[in-house]
Design a protein around this motif. Structure first.
Motif, PDB file in Angstrom:
ATOM      1  N   PRO A  13       0.806  -1.177   0.087  1.00 38.16           N
ATOM      2  CA  PRO A  13       0.003  -0.013   0.275  1.00 38.16           C
ATOM      3  C   PRO A  13       0.921   1.224  -0.185  1.00 38.16           C
ATOM      4  O   PRO A  13       0.387   2.186  -0.560  1.00 38.16           O
ATOM      5  CB  PRO A  13      -0.877  -0.103   1.173  1.00 38.16           C
ATOM      6  N   ALA A  14       1.951   1.394   0.702  1.00 35.76           N
ATOM      7  CA  ALA A  14       2.735   2.483   0.658  1.00 35.76           C
ATOM      8  C   ALA A  14       3.191   2.888  -0.650  1.00 35.76           C
ATOM      9  O   ALA A  14       3.458   3.839  -1.128  1.00 35.76           O
ATOM     10  CB  ALA A  14       3.764   2.392   1.847  1.00 35.76           C
ATOM     11  N   ASP A  33       8.903  -4.627  -7.137  1.00 38.31           N
ATOM     12  CA  ASP A  33       8.400  -5.363  -6.173  1.00 38.31           C
ATOM     13  C   ASP A  33       8.808  -6.871  -6.377  1.00 38.31           C
ATOM     14  O   ASP A  33       8.750  -7.230  -7.545  1.00 38.31           O
ATOM     15  CB  ASP A  33       6.804  -5.501  -6.036  1.00 38.31           C
ATOM     16  N   ARG A  34       9.176  -7.462  -5.396  1.00 37.58           N
ATOM     17  CA  ARG A  34       9.820  -8.968  -5.481  1.00 37.58           C
ATOM     18  C   ARG A  34       8.755  -9.920  -5.822  1.00 37.58           C
ATOM     19  O   ARG A  34       9.035 -10.973  -6.236  1.00 37.58           O
ATOM     20  CB  ARG A  34      10.505  -9.272  -4.153  1.00 37.58           C
ATOM     21  N   GLY A  40       1.405  -5.957  -1.607  1.00 32.74           N
ATOM     22  CA  GLY A  40       2.078  -6.330  -0.347  1.00 32.74           C
ATOM     23  C   GLY A  40       1.189  -7.316   0.383  1.00 32.74           C
ATOM     24  O   GLY A  40       0.917  -8.153   0.023  1.00 32.74           O
ATOM     25  N   GLN A  41       1.308  -6.847   1.749  1.00 34.82           N
ATOM     26  CA  GLN A  41       0.603  -7.707   3.026  1.00 34.82           C
ATOM     27  C   GLN A  41      -1.102  -7.899   2.436  1.00 34.82           C
ATOM     28  O   GLN A  41      -1.680  -8.723   2.936  1.00 34.82           O
ATOM     29  CB  GLN A  41       0.467  -7.083   4.251  1.00 34.82           C
ATOM     30  N   GLN A  45      -5.084 -10.662   2.871  1.00 36.66           N
ATOM     31  CA  GLN A  45      -5.814 -10.266   3.872  1.00 36.66           C
ATOM     32  C   GLN A  45      -7.377 -10.246   3.120  1.00 36.66           C
ATOM     33  O   GLN A  45      -7.679  -9.511   2.797  1.00 36.66           O
ATOM     34  CB  GLN A  45      -5.580  -9.070   4.562  1.00 36.66           C
ATOM     35  N   HIS A  47     -10.163 -10.479   5.498  1.00 34.54           N
ATOM     36  CA  HIS A  47     -11.030  -9.942   6.522  1.00 34.54           C
ATOM     37  C   HIS A  47     -11.199  -8.234   5.909  1.00 34.54           C
ATOM     38  O   HIS A  47     -10.623  -7.713   5.234  1.00 34.54           O
ATOM     39  CB  HIS A  47     -10.498  -9.896   7.893  1.00 34.54           C
ATOM     40  N   PHE A  49     -11.507  -4.379   6.649  1.00 35.52           N
ATOM     41  CA  PHE A  49     -10.495  -3.776   7.700  1.00 35.52           C
ATOM     42  C   PHE A  49     -11.223  -2.850   8.441  1.00 35.52           C
ATOM     43  O   PHE A  49     -12.450  -2.337   8.021  1.00 35.52           O
ATOM     44  CB  PHE A  49      -9.659  -2.772   6.545  1.00 35.52           C
ATOM     45  N   VAL A  87      15.096  -6.158  -5.127  1.00 37.15           N
ATOM     46  CA  VAL A  87      16.412  -5.153  -4.786  1.00 37.15           C
ATOM     47  C   VAL A  87      17.163  -5.760  -3.949  1.00 37.15           C
ATOM     48  O   VAL A  87      16.888  -5.925  -2.835  1.00 37.15           O
ATOM     49  CB  VAL A  87      15.813  -3.768  -4.641  1.00 37.15           C
ATOM     50  N   THR A 116       9.449  -1.072   1.817  1.00 35.94           N
ATOM     51  CA  THR A 116       9.789  -2.608   1.791  1.00 35.94           C
ATOM     52  C   THR A 116       8.845  -3.220   2.737  1.00 35.94           C
ATOM     53  O   THR A 116       8.804  -4.615   2.941  1.00 35.94           O
ATOM     54  CB  THR A 116      11.083  -3.103   1.808  1.00 35.94           C
ATOM     55  N   ASP A 295       5.388   0.560   6.445  1.00 33.67           N
ATOM     56  CA  ASP A 295       6.079  -0.522   7.854  1.00 33.67           C
ATOM     57  C   ASP A 295       7.599  -0.389   7.783  1.00 33.67           C
ATOM     58  O   ASP A 295       8.065  -0.602   8.589  1.00 33.67           O
ATOM     59  CB  ASP A 295       5.465  -1.898   7.544  1.00 33.67           C
ATOM     60  N   GLU A 301      -0.303   0.490  10.394  1.00 34.39           N
ATOM     61  CA  GLU A 301      -1.399  -0.430   9.763  1.00 34.39           C
ATOM     62  C   GLU A 301      -1.284   0.265   8.386  1.00 34.39           C
ATOM     63  O   GLU A 301      -0.821   0.918   7.825  1.00 34.39           O
ATOM     64  CB  GLU A 301      -2.671   0.015  10.329  1.00 34.39           C
ATOM     65  N   ALA A 302      -2.089  -0.703   7.615  1.00 33.71           N
ATOM     66  CA  ALA A 302      -2.364  -0.337   6.138  1.00 33.71           C
ATOM     67  C   ALA A 302      -2.896   1.095   5.894  1.00 33.71           C
ATOM     68  O   ALA A 302      -2.388   1.832   5.089  1.00 33.71           O
ATOM     69  CB  ALA A 302      -3.293  -1.437   5.507  1.00 33.71           C
ATOM     70  N   SER A 303      -3.636   1.552   6.639  1.00 37.41           N
ATOM     71  CA  SER A 303      -4.358   2.784   6.620  1.00 37.41           C
ATOM     72  C   SER A 303      -3.205   3.819   6.554  1.00 37.41           C
ATOM     73  O   SER A 303      -3.137   4.877   5.837  1.00 37.41           O
ATOM     74  CB  SER A 303      -5.497   3.068   7.759  1.00 37.41           C
TER      75      SER A 303
END
Ligand SMILES: Cc1cc2nc3c(=O)[nH]c(=O)nc-3n(C[C@H](O)[C@H](O)[C@H](O)COP(=O)(O)OP(=O)(O)OC[C@H]3O[C@@H](n4cnc5c(N)ncnc54)[C@H](O)[C@@H]3O)c2cc1C
Length: 359
Positions: A13-14, A33-34, A40-41, A45, A47, A49, A87, A116, A295, A301-303
């Motif tokens: 998200p970031a 992105d790898r 990302g996470q 997910q 569920h 948010f 990277v 990352t 993170d 958090e993602a928000s």
């Protein structure tokens, strides 16, 4: 050597939000992105948010990821995406080494945003390397991305939101969660998640940790032990569980290998998950034109990763000479959103950590 103005490392998200804002400011960028799938996470997910509607509350993580990726794909002329590319090196002169298709590619950039994310914390106990002992992220990936159950009888270690949410998802998948154990005297996650879990009949045992795992080819049993107020084991309080899997959900720590590699000033701040880069007012690390957000700068958090991504995208583009037409208005709006997010239940802890993190 390939030349790029702005490189964003990490498409969670970031990173996705930083890329979107950069493109809106007219700034071209390369997003790396790898993973094969961006998000990302969030991609594991399923569920709904929490948080504010502006950051997609009541939407499933995977749907938020799809929406953010869609936003980025609207700018194919300005955002170049390298997925399945890792990277492996970042240097002070902003040269980046990327491993892609078994080739090492060197990229010279003018500015870099490191987004990352985080890695899971591990726990030291006897036989913690037996097959069947997973981190919560691995369990989520197995179940929610690949549709594979990690086991049939499981003990969850850790009662933070991740431990609680993953326990619920395990139960939904038909796995028996025998117990959630928590070393601290109180449950770490939101009460609403804990109540939901308890209604399903899962015991949450506080002041308790895992002492050892037993098994030959894979985990067959675990022994737990109660802890006193000084976190010492209480003799005689051991309890055995027959399990075929254990899930360790004891928190996340920022993934800061790249910040360390460039020699950026770092600090250990427990409120932010461990070792973090010192952040200067414009979201730069101590190395000029190398920014860090989400993170990777401190566990939230993602928000907040979304909003930090927007802010960092605006700042990095401005530094490269591309000022978003609504720069002032957006900066005000996103800073207000971040402040509101940090007024939440864990806000004090985060704010305390951020105070220490500032240059
Ligand atoms: C079980 C669980 C439940 C959660 N629930 C919520 C919730 O309800 N609400 C909420 O707001 N948040 C929630 N979160 C937290 C949220 O998912 C994270 O805070 C958020 O994803 C962080 O975003 P990020 O972009 O900083 O990092 P990430 O999402 O981790 O993305 C980082 C990206 O960087 C890539 N990367 C890493 N290293 C490299 C490299 N060297 N080269 C190339 N790419 C690299 C990774 O592949 C990844 O795609 C939850 C987290 C978990 C685990």
């Amino acid at each position: 050597m390939i030349n790029k103005d702005l490189v964003i490392i990490g498409g969670g998200p970031a990173g996705l939000c930083a890329a979107k804002m950069a493109a809106e400011a007219g700034q071209s960028c390369l997003l790396i992105d790898r993973n094969r799938t961006l998000g990302g996470q969030l991609i594991k997910q399923t569920h709904m948010f929490f948080g504010s509607e502006k950051q997609f509350a009541k939407t499933r993580g995977i749907d938020i990821a799809n929406k953010l990726v869609e936003d980025v794909r609207k700018h194919p002329d300005l955002i170049e995406i390298w997925d399945d590319a890792t990277v492996v090196g970042l240097y002070q002169d902003k040269v980046i080494t990327v491993l892609k298709n078994e080739l090492y590619i060197k990229v010279q950039s003018k500015a870099v945003i490191i987004s990352t994310g985080a890695s899971e914390k591990v726990l030291a106990f006897e036989n913690n390397d037996l097959p069947g002992i997973y981190g919560a992220g691995a369990v989520q990936t197995l179940m929610n991305v690949y549709g594979v159950k990690p086991g049939s009888r499981i003990v969850m270690v850790g009662s933070g939101n991740i431990g609680l949410i993953v326990s619920y998802q395990l139960m939904q998948a038909g796995v028996r969660v025998l117990s959630i154990i928590e070393a601290s005297p109180k449950i770490g996650g939101y009460k609403v998640h804990a109540s939901k879990i308890r209604r399903l009949g899962i015991d949450i045992v506080t002041s308790c940790t895992i002492k050892k795992a037993i098994g030959t080819e894979a985990v067959e049993k675990i022994v737990t032990v109660k802890l006193d107020e000084k976190w010492n084991e209480v003799p005689g309080s051991e309890k055995e569980y027959e399990v075929d899997a254990v899930c360790i959900a004891v928190g996340l720590t920022p993934l800061t290998n790249l910040q360390s590699m460039i020699g950026s000033e770092m600090k250990y701040i427990s409120e932010l998950g461990g070792l973090v880069p010192v952040i200067y007012p414009n979201h730069e690390t101590s190395i000029e034109n190398i920014f860090s957000c989400g993170d990777a700068s401190g566990i939230e958090e993602a928000s907040s990763a979304i909003v930090e991504g927007y802010i960092t995208g605006l700042l990095a583009s401005k530094k490269l000479g591309n000022v978003h037409p609504r720069y002032d208005e957006l900066m005000d709006e996103y800073n207000t959103q971040l402040n509101n997010l940090r007024n939440g239940p864990f806000g004090d802890k985060i704010l305390n950590g951020l105070k220490k993190q500032g240059a």
